[in-house]
Enzyme design. Sequence first.
Site, PDB file in Angstrom:
ATOM      1  CG  ASP A 134      26.456 -16.532  -3.862  1.00 11.02           C
ATOM      2  OD1 ASP A 134      26.790 -15.562  -3.171  1.00 11.02           O
ATOM      3  OD2 ASP A 134      27.101 -17.602  -3.924  1.00 11.02           O
ATOM      4  CG  HIS A 142      29.305 -21.581  -6.268  1.00  9.61           C
ATOM      5  ND1 HIS A 142      27.979 -21.380  -6.051  1.00  9.61           N
ATOM      6  CD2 HIS A 142      29.939 -20.492  -5.757  1.00  9.61           C
ATOM      7  CE1 HIS A 142      27.815 -20.240  -5.398  1.00  9.61           C
ATOM      8  NE2 HIS A 142      28.997 -19.665  -5.211  1.00  9.61           N
ATOM      9  CD  GLU A 168      32.093 -16.962  -4.952  1.00 11.00           C
ATOM     10  OE1 GLU A 168      32.328 -16.130  -4.074  1.00 11.00           O
ATOM     11  OE2 GLU A 168      31.413 -17.975  -4.737  1.00 11.00           O
ATOM     12  CG  ASP A 220      29.806 -14.078  -0.745  1.00  9.47           C
ATOM     13  OD1 ASP A 220      28.653 -14.131  -1.226  1.00  9.47           O
ATOM     14  OD2 ASP A 220      30.726 -14.849  -1.098  1.00  9.47           O
ATOM     15  CG  HIS A 269      29.417 -23.306  -2.569  1.00  7.99           C
ATOM     16  ND1 HIS A 269      30.607 -23.113  -1.930  1.00  7.99           N
ATOM     17  CD2 HIS A 269      28.987 -22.078  -2.919  1.00  7.99           C
ATOM     18  CE1 HIS A 269      30.878 -21.816  -1.887  1.00  7.99           C
ATOM     19  NE2 HIS A 269      29.907 -21.163  -2.468  1.00  7.99           N
ATOM     20  CD  GLU A 291      29.231 -15.002  -5.372  1.00 10.23           C
ATOM     21  OE1 GLU A 291      29.335 -14.512  -4.228  1.00 10.23           O
ATOM     22  OE2 GLU A 291      29.001 -16.196  -5.589  1.00 10.23           O
TER      23      GLU A 291
END
Length: 290
Positions: free
Chosen positions: A96, A155, A188, A85, A163, A275
């Site tokens: 992200d 998020h 994700e 990640d 986040h 994700e």
Amino acid sequence: MSDEAIEKTLRAGEVLKKVAKEAEEKIVVGAKILEIAEFIENRIVELGANPAFPCNISINSDAAHSTPTRGDERVLKKGDLVKIDIGAHIDGYIADMAISIDLGDHGDLIKASKEAVFNAIDQVKAGVNTAKLGKTIEETIKGYGFKPIVNLTGHGLLPYLAHAPPSIYNYATKKGVELKEGMIVAIEPFATNGVGRVSERNECEIYSLLNPKPLRLRELRMIVQEISERFKTLPFAKRWINVSELFLSKLLREGVLREYPVLSEVSNCAVSQWEHTVIVEKDSCRIVTL
Ligand code: CO
């Protein structure tokens, strides 16, 4: 959202795409996880961005927030399910993404979370409710005979905030929130062959600045100043800074830092993750990390 925000988020996404592709070749049996994490973090910088958080390498039943320690000697083993990640930012604008790599026999488990993220992305447009995305994710994962992790979510992404609201649950919630045009969100899904929840493990390598309140000890003030300058409110790894365990625990107790303990599947079963970051548009969305 400003053109600057879009342009910098897209550039951060380009960096991640490239780094993820290069890193994938290094995820092999016998590879040192510290070397993989450092490779990824260094490449993000070489390509003109900054890490938005430490490279997470979570293996098997560890789902999130695992990053190597300084001098970590652990290597990847045959049979491992490895989640990478990664986040990159340019002037605070974050992308992200996460992928799963199979060193064993977890093909379907990985397919489940990967298909879930793309099924959800297919539905993203201004006005879509996050509850609908959660339902799609849950149905896709259950279609493979697995369960989504119910207490890990996608998020929003805001400048220097990795986040941000809204939370995008990986199951059908009663009430969600509507996504709006211009929002940047990370979707994700996590899939598991276990019961579908994570809990904190007594292990923590990731922290972020929570409340930089005045401190009496000069040494502590210096540490907080360094953290604030280097990372602002973004998460950082213990191995990135020079701080004693004593000072670290003081800063936690004072509420200056928050911690991100490793999150592990409660029944100790394998977890996969996929994700992507998207920018919500009027009738669809733009995938930043694909
Ligand atoms: Co994320």
